[in-house]
Enzyme design. Structure first.
Site, PDB file in Angstrom:
ATOM      1  N   ILE A  67       0.846  -1.191   0.000  1.00 51.70           N
ATOM      2  CA  ILE A  67       0.000   0.000   0.000  1.00 51.70           C
ATOM      3  C   ILE A  67       0.882   1.241   0.000  1.00 51.70           C
ATOM      4  O   ILE A  67       1.598   1.518   0.976  1.00 51.70           O
ATOM      5  CB  ILE A  67      -0.949   0.007   1.209  1.00 51.70           C
ATOM      6  CG1 ILE A  67      -1.711  -1.333   1.274  1.00 51.70           C
ATOM      7  CG2 ILE A  67      -1.906   1.171   1.132  1.00 51.70           C
ATOM      8  CD1 ILE A  67      -2.488  -1.675   0.008  1.00 51.70           C
ATOM      9  N   GLU A  68       0.833   1.997  -1.087  1.00 47.60           N
ATOM     10  CA  GLU A  68       1.718   3.145  -1.261  1.00 47.60           C
ATOM     11  C   GLU A  68       0.950   4.427  -1.540  1.00 47.60           C
ATOM     12  O   GLU A  68       1.514   5.394  -2.068  1.00 47.60           O
ATOM     13  CB  GLU A  68       2.706   2.850  -2.385  1.00 47.60           C
ATOM     14  CG  GLU A  68       3.496   1.576  -2.144  1.00 47.60           C
ATOM     15  CD  GLU A  68       4.553   1.323  -3.197  1.00 47.60           C
ATOM     16  OE1 GLU A  68       5.061   2.302  -3.768  1.00 47.60           O
ATOM     17  OE2 GLU A  68       4.860   0.150  -3.447  1.00 47.60           O
ATOM     18  N   GLY A  69      -0.315   4.442  -1.216  1.00 47.02           N
ATOM     19  CA  GLY A  69      -1.107   5.638  -1.426  1.00 47.02           C
ATOM     20  C   GLY A  69      -2.554   5.373  -1.074  1.00 47.02           C
ATOM     21  O   GLY A  69      -2.969   4.241  -0.854  1.00 47.02           O
TER      22      GLY A  69
END
Length: 492
Positions: free
Chosen positions: A174-176
């Site tokens: 999860i990067e955003g």
């Protein structure tokens, strides 16, 4: 009697061999390699070196885990998610289930099961750098966990993208998009997968800065089996809630992966594993780009990386192995995975990739342009702009033709060698508008977020040369993401 004994002996040997090959999460020499984004294909226009079938990468015993990348949109048409695996499978290339935007990749079932039969884990990675993977409420997170269980894991559904293949778990990259709801999601997934005859794994790919802005809370609240730390560092280490610069700038550039940084990283993560993680047996993997074209910075060669991990492995009982981005880069770089596996004490024999291309069910026009002269209607369609970032489905006009983007792109000329655009034919009406800004998209939101991160780093004392992050370019993506597969800075 003798024949029966021989048969039993043969069966016993076969059973022993299968047990020996089975994935063992307690080991410290496992190799996890992401599959799905054809990263190597971005820098290499020759289709012969593009990402091959998943089964092609399971022919030897080097790689132990394959997170499939990515399920990048949680809630799309019909309430179901979207997956994109570049030239292997996407909604454009493979078609979708009726009333959804969910790609039908059921031809992958045989490959998945073949890899599992060799003792490898095949999991599903959620997120990536698109920022469209998020929850608005805990109720939504619970419902999504149910959906993932039913269409990818041990549940049942009429819309199973990988057919009757049952994946081995879920990976969170999860990067955003935000962090709310992920504790609920992970707990619900743990509930659904517990007490089953099949073991399901929960892993995560947190950023190197500790704690991770998106996954820090969930990693402290839910028992994970392994974390694949994205330890390829651009610029400075951000170790705690305050900015701590490590290393000395040389002409504005900071060192990449080295022994000191790995020790720092493992010190922090080993302490976390033994004192904070709900699973005290969680394994920590060191993440690295598999070649110089796999990331904008941070790559070290096989000998250097092998030396680093072999020196640190014995110091930390939580050490689980090495994670690479991605399979296409691993094979494009003379099997760096095998060299590192050997450095970790394994004795492996590699097998070359077959020369086959992805399954025949993937149209051969996936990366080429198709033309339907005279069918394009360009009324209200903006002109193509090299400075605009487009996503799959966006339309532009160029050279009096209507073009539709197959996936994320910027600066790839319609009709050019990248094959990103589908030609809809000669325009039947004139252009009514001209693009002046990037279309609203999840990826555009991520680009904006990177700018916010840059400002935050400068505000916290980071040198401008360290804090500056280049906006993604066409060279950075194929499918969803490729070269800059992981984002390295987070607001902490």
């Amino acid at each position: 009697m003798v024949g029966n004994l021989l048969a039993l002996a043969t069966l016993g040997l076969a059973y022993g061999a299968s047990q020996a090959q089975a994935y063992d999460n307690s080991r410290s020499d496992n190799i996890a390699v992401y599959y799905g984004q054809n990263s190597y294909g971005v820098a290499n226009p020759n289709p012969s070196v593009w990402q091959k079938n998943l089964g092609s990468y399971c022919q030897d015993d080097v790689i132990n885990v394959f997170p499939l990348a990515f399920l990048h949109v949680f809630f799309s048409t019909g309430g179901l998610p979207e997956i994109n695996m570049a030239n292997t499978c996407s909604s454009t290339a493979s078609g979708v289930f009726p009333g959804t935007s969910l790609a039908n990749c059921q031809f992958l079932a045989a490959d998945i099961k073949a890899c599992q039969a060799r003792g490898k884990l095949v999991t599903l990675s959620l997120g990536g750098a698109t920022g469209a993977a998020s929850f608005s409420s805990d109720a939504q997170a619970t419902a999504f966990a149910d959906t993932v269980w039913n269409i990818f894991l041990g549940g049942s559904s009429s819309t199973r993208p990988f057919g009757d293949a049952v994946l081995d778990g879920v990976d969170l990259d999860i990067e955003g998009g935000g962090s709310s709801g992920f504790i609920t999601f992970a707990n619900r997934l743990r509930t659904l997968t517990s007490n089953k005859s099949k073991k399901y794994y929960l892993t995560a790919a947190p950023q190197c800065p500790f704690p991770d802005a998106y996954l820090g809370a969930v990693l402290n609240a839910v028992p994970f089996d392994a974390v694949y730390v994205q330890s390829t560092i651009i610029g400075a280490d951000l170790r705690t809630s305050t900015t701590l610069m490590r290393g000395t700038s040389v002409n504005g550039s900071y060192p990449t992966l080295n022994l000191t940084r790995i020790i720092d990283l493992l010190d922090i993560r080993d302490t976390w594993a033994k004192t904070q993680s709900p699973n005290r047996d969680v394994k920590v993997f060191i993440g690295a780009p598999a070649s110089s074209s796999a990331a904008g910075s941070g790559y070290v060669d096989a000998a250097t990386l092998g030396s680093i991990v072999s020196q640190t492995r014995s110091q930390y009982s939580s050490f689980g192995g090495v994670m690479f981005w991605d399979a296409s880069q691993v094979y494009g770089n003379n099997r760096i995975d095998a060299a590192v596996k050997n450095a970790l004490g394994g004795s492996v024999t590699t097998k070359p990739l077959p020369t086959s291309t992805p399954p025949s069910t993937i149209p051969t026009t996936t990366r080429t342009t198709t033309t339907n002269p005279g069918s394009g209607s360009c009324g209200g369609v903006p002109a193509w702009n090299s400075g605009v970032a487009y996503v799959g489905g966006n339309q532009v006009s160029y050279n009096n033709h209507l073009w539709t983007a197959k996936w994320w792109t910027q600066a790839d000329t319609p009709g050019g060698p990248a094959g990103v655009w589908t030609d809809g034919g000669v325009c039947r009406s004139k252009i009514a508008t001209v693009a002046s800004a990037a279309p609203t998209s999840a990826y555009a939101q991520v680009t904006s977020h990177l700018s916010e991160i840059t400002e935050s780093l400068v505000a916290h004392g980071a040198p401008t040369a360290v804090a500056s992050l280049a906006k993604p370019t066409a060279a950075d993506h194929d499918g969803l993401e490729s070269r800059q597969a992981f984002r390295f800075f987070r607001r902490v």
